[in-house]
Design a protein around this motif. Structure first.
Motif, short mmCIF file in Angstrom:
data_model
loop_
_atom_site.label_atom_id
_atom_site.label_comp_id
_atom_site.label_asym_id
_atom_site.label_seq_id
_atom_site.Cartn_x
_atom_site.Cartn_y
_atom_site.Cartn_z
N SER A 42 0.83 -1.21 0.00
CA SER A 42 0.00 0.00 0.00
C SER A 42 0.87 1.27 0.00
O SER A 42 0.56 2.24 -0.69
CB SER A 42 -1.01 -0.06 1.14
OG SER A 42 -0.64 0.73 2.20
N CYS A 43 2.00 1.26 0.74
CA CYS A 43 2.90 2.43 0.74
C CYS A 43 3.51 2.63 -0.65
O CYS A 43 3.58 3.75 -1.15
CB CYS A 43 4.04 2.24 1.74
SG CYS A 43 3.54 2.38 3.46
N ARG A 45 2.36 1.69 -3.51
CA ARG A 45 1.35 2.11 -4.48
C ARG A 45 1.16 3.62 -4.45
O ARG A 45 0.90 4.24 -5.48
CB ARG A 45 0.01 1.44 -4.18
CG ARG A 45 -0.08 0.05 -4.75
CD ARG A 45 -1.44 -0.51 -4.42
NE ARG A 45 -1.64 -1.81 -5.02
CZ ARG A 45 -2.67 -2.58 -4.76
NH1 ARG A 45 -3.58 -2.18 -3.90
NH2 ARG A 45 -2.78 -3.74 -5.34
N ARG A 46 1.26 4.18 -3.23
CA ARG A 46 1.08 5.63 -3.09
C ARG A 46 2.11 6.37 -3.96
O ARG A 46 1.82 7.36 -4.59
CB ARG A 46 1.26 6.02 -1.61
CG ARG A 46 0.43 7.20 -1.21
CD ARG A 46 0.68 7.58 0.23
NE ARG A 46 1.29 8.90 0.29
CZ ARG A 46 2.24 9.24 1.11
NH1 ARG A 46 2.72 8.37 1.96
NH2 ARG A 46 2.73 10.45 1.09
N GLY A 49 1.77 5.44 -7.92
CA GLY A 49 0.62 6.06 -8.57
C GLY A 49 1.05 7.22 -9.46
O GLY A 49 0.46 7.46 -10.52
N HIS A 50 2.11 7.92 -9.04
CA HIS A 50 2.61 9.04 -9.83
C HIS A 50 3.06 8.59 -11.21
O HIS A 50 2.97 9.34 -12.18
CB HIS A 50 3.76 9.70 -9.07
CG HIS A 50 4.46 10.78 -9.84
ND1 HIS A 50 3.86 11.98 -10.16
CD2 HIS A 50 5.70 10.83 -10.39
CE1 HIS A 50 4.70 12.73 -10.85
NE2 HIS A 50 5.83 12.06 -11.01
N LEU A 104 3.00 13.84 -3.98
CA LEU A 104 2.91 13.20 -2.66
C LEU A 104 2.55 14.16 -1.53
O LEU A 104 2.00 13.74 -0.52
CB LEU A 104 4.26 12.55 -2.32
CG LEU A 104 4.68 11.33 -3.13
CD1 LEU A 104 6.11 10.92 -2.78
CD2 LEU A 104 3.73 10.16 -2.90
N GLY B 332 4.48 11.93 4.50
CA GLY B 332 3.20 12.63 4.62
C GLY B 332 3.21 13.75 5.63
O GLY B 332 2.23 13.98 6.33
#
Lengths: 109, 335
Positions: A42-43, A45-46, A49-50, A104, B332
């Protein structure tokens, strides 16, 4: 060596360090290992995604990295992930690239 | 549980005094269970009446050390040594010291030990010690990138020949060394005793279960953070530190550092620090040299009340502000 795919051993990447006294790793038991892999996917993919790439777990042993058009590479660990992503994209994946960082960064930041 | 044999690397430019340093260390009883890999026996000036010859490449020193020369590949030499130890043909050494040649980039040696399919199950990296010549060191640092790289990746610095160097020149050199590597403890070989134990064995892995050693390691980092290096635009190699609040997502940090090293590994000469990892009660120490990151160490205790994560980078030509922004974006956080 893996009898199925002929891959020679793991390369002992530091994010998958073998559990031994003093070493920090989330590679100690099956549940923890699975949880860590899910979170890693999941990390990653973040960030991916770019580049319009997706990552999924493959049998708890490798990862599948795919482009939007379906070109896919099997990757063993995080080092191979970035090398494979660059190969699929045909350009470097630079974590210092301002365009990636804008993607991000929190929208209100 | 397999016990990993630590491998120390002694590096330093041509004529920096590596062999003299090694000769001095070999005389210490603390090194009795050490094996040493050098390039030539001739250089070390051993007393040939005292040592016992095992074969043409290997001798046993009076202190009990095994000393051998590297013929061909380093990994083959280490494997041969390991094999002879397992068969009981040489004393069961508990540490290996490798002396590199003066022109060598230390990275391939470190990489061999950490990544070789056989070696990584029996050996682990220990401290890298760089010898720097007080007379010629400043010139070498300025003219030879290998020399600056050797200093930047070192965990320990030994300044040699300070007795024959001009005091102003030595002070200037010290300034240069601190810019390249703000945190490594430094010894002046000509003026003070060299404690083999502190030099060789207080490495990041050894401190995992020892809060007193953890404290010392932190103290070095904190001192480095306070001693903000003078920013000189004529040099590409520089050190900087990042300090950030709150807990860090370990997985995201791993993705970020791996991505950074994949693209800029040869420019990240060193990264060292402690992280307040989400879900872990004690800090995690990370330590990397170029593309190579040591297995992260789970520390036994926090050294003080400060729970912030701290990272020290030594980079060659990368912009510290870009690295800071990138890490914040991945984690983040607002930049």
């Amino acid at each position: 060596m893996c009898a199925l795919c002929g891959v020679l051993g793991g390369d002992g990447h530091w994010t998958d360090a073998a559990a031994r006294p003093g070493v920090f790793t989330r590679n100690t038991d099956t549940m923890q290992r699975r949880r860590e892999r899910m979170h890693r996917v999941s990390c990653a993919r973040r960030v991916l995604g770019h580049y319009r790439l997706t990552l999924s777990d493959w049998q708890g042993a490798s990862y599948l990295l795919s482009t939007a058009t379906g070109k896919t590479e099997i990757v063993d660990n995080l080092t191979h992930l970035w090398a494979a992503a660059e190969k699929l994209l045909g350009r470097p994946c630079d974590p210092l690239d301002p365009a990636l960082l804008e993607y991000l960064e929190p929208a209100d930041g | 549980m397999v016990e990993f044999t630590p491998v120390n690397l002694i590096t330093g430019f041509l004529g920096a005094g590596k062999t003299t340093l090694l000769k001095r260390l070999l005389a210490e009883p603390a090194l009795g269970d050490t094996a040493v890999l050098i390039n030539e026996f001739g250089e070390i000036g051993l007393d040939h009446h005292l040592l016992e010859r095992i074969d043409e490449t290997m001798v046993l020193l009076p202190s009990g050390c095994v000393c051998c020369t590297v013929r061909g590949e380093l990994s083959a030499a280490i494997k041969a040594l390991h094999s002879r130890r397992e068969r009981g043909e040489v004393p069961a050494f508990r540490r290996l010291v490798v002396e590199s040649t003066g022109l060598a980039d230390p990275f391939p040696i470190l990489s061999t030990v950490q990544n070789d399919a056989v070696l990584r199950h029996h050996f682990r990296l220990g401290n890298v010690i760089a010898a720097v010549d007080a007379v010629n060191g400043a010139g070498q640092l300025a003219r030879h990138p290998e020399s600056a790289k050797q200093v930047a990746v070192a965990d320990r610095l030994v300044l040699t020949k300070t007795d024959i160097g001009e005091p102003e020149a030595v002070a200037g050199l010290l300034n240069d060394l601190r810019r390249l590597n703000p945190s490594a403890p430094l010894w002046r070989a000509a003026e003070e005793p060299i404690d083999a134990d502190s030099l060789l064995s207080h490495d990041v892995f050894a401190l995992a279960g020892r809060s007193d050693r953890a404290l010392q390691w932190f103290a070095e980092e904190l001192a480095a953070g306070r001693r903000r290096p003078v920013d000189r635009h004529d040099t590409r190699i520089r050190a900087f530190s990042l300090v950030f609040e709150g807990e860090v997502d370990w997985t995201m940090f791993g993705i970020w550092l791996t991505m950074l090293l994949n693209r800029h590994g040869e420019k990240v000469l060193r990264v060292k620090g402690i992280l307040n990892v989400m879900g872990a009660s004690m800090p995690v120490a990370v330590h990397g040299v170029q593309h190579l990151v040591h297995p992260p160490v789970h520390m036994a205790a926090w050294p003080d009340e400060d729970r912030r994560s701290r990272l020290v980078f030594i980079v060659d030509g990368l912009d510290p502000a870009a690295i800071e922004r990138s890490l914040a974006a991945f984690l983040g956080r607002p930049a």
